[in-house]
Design a protein around this motif. Structure first.
Motif, PDB file in Angstrom:
ATOM      1  N   GLU A   1      76.969 -15.136   7.918  1.00 39.02           N
ATOM      2  CA  GLU A   1      76.750 -15.933   9.115  1.00 39.02           C
ATOM      3  C   GLU A   1      77.378 -15.217  10.310  1.00 39.02           C
ATOM      4  OE1 GLU A   1      78.078 -20.214  10.847  1.00 39.02           O
ATOM      5  OE2 GLU A   1      77.513 -20.104   8.740  1.00 39.02           O
TER       6      GLU A   1
ATOM      7  N   TRP B   1      77.413 -11.725  -2.882  1.00 43.33           N
ATOM      8  CA  TRP B   1      77.421 -12.544  -1.664  1.00 43.33           C
ATOM      9  C   TRP B   1      76.199 -13.434  -1.602  1.00 43.33           C
ATOM     10  CZ3 TRP B   1      73.713 -11.613   2.211  1.00 43.33           C
ATOM     11  CH2 TRP B   1      73.016 -10.412   2.124  1.00 43.33           C
ATOM     12  N   ALA B   2      76.408 -14.626  -1.064  1.00 44.72           N
ATOM     13  CA  ALA B   2      75.336 -15.613  -0.945  1.00 44.72           C
ATOM     14  C   ALA B   2      74.681 -15.534   0.431  1.00 44.72           C
ATOM     15  CB  ALA B   2      75.863 -17.012  -1.199  1.00 44.72           C
ATOM     16  N   TYR B   3      75.504 -15.516   1.489  1.00 46.12           N
ATOM     17  CA  TYR B   3      74.941 -15.394   2.831  1.00 46.12           C
ATOM     18  C   TYR B   3      75.976 -14.861   3.812  1.00 46.12           C
ATOM     19  CZ  TYR B   3      77.156 -19.860   4.142  1.00 46.12           C
ATOM     20  OH  TYR B   3      78.047 -20.857   4.390  1.00 46.12           O
TER      21      TYR B   3
ATOM     22  N   LYS C   1      79.948 -15.680   2.762  1.00 44.98           N
ATOM     23  CA  LYS C   1      80.207 -16.623   1.684  1.00 44.98           C
ATOM     24  C   LYS C   1      79.691 -16.020   0.390  1.00 44.98           C
ATOM     25  CE  LYS C   1      80.220 -21.282   0.249  1.00 44.98           C
ATOM     26  NZ  LYS C   1      80.289 -22.637   0.678  1.00 44.98           N
TER      27      LYS C   1
ATOM     28  N   LYS D   1      78.934 -16.111  -3.856  1.00 45.58           N
ATOM     29  CA  LYS D   1      78.212 -17.037  -4.734  1.00 45.58           C
ATOM     30  C   LYS D   1      79.132 -18.012  -5.456  1.00 45.58           C
ATOM     31  CE  LYS D   1      74.181 -14.190  -5.488  1.00 45.58           C
ATOM     32  NZ  LYS D   1      73.399 -13.402  -6.445  1.00 45.58           N
TER      33      LYS D   1
ATOM     34  N   GLU E   1      68.986 -16.783  15.822  1.00 44.13           N
ATOM     35  CA  GLU E   1      70.069 -16.138  15.100  1.00 44.13           C
ATOM     36  C   GLU E   1      70.124 -14.658  15.483  1.00 44.13           C
ATOM     37  OE1 GLU E   1      72.324 -17.286  12.805  1.00 44.13           O
ATOM     38  OE2 GLU E   1      71.633 -19.294  13.292  1.00 44.13           O
TER      39      GLU E   1
END
Length: 76
Positions: A48, A44-46, A58, A60, A23
């Motif tokens: 990418e 925010w969750a993640y 993405k 939450k 990554e």
């Protein structure tokens, strides 16, 4: 001589697979963008980021925002 080509081919395959499956790092500008974009969506969750220009955040609550990471700041 064929042993040398086999070794070089193995090294080339190993380098390619390493590049493909690692990554890329996430920059502070991306984290700042994620915090601003998801401020009203429970945080925010993640993030990418791939090997291309496209990236996504993405939140939450399920909201998702796409952006081009190379347009966020001069440090990229």
């Amino acid at each position: 001589m064929s042993d040398v080509w086999g070794i070089l081919s193995s090294i080339a395959v190993a380098v390619f697979l390493t590049w493909l499956f690692t990554e890329p790092r996430i920059y502070p500008e991306s984290v700042d963008y994620a915090a601003q974009a998801c401020a009203s969506n429970e945080g925010w969750a993640y993030i990418e980021e791939g090997h291309s220009e496209s990236a996504s955040v993405k939140c939450k609550n399920g909201a998702e925002f796409d952006y081009k990471w190379n347009q966020l700041g001069a440090k990229k």
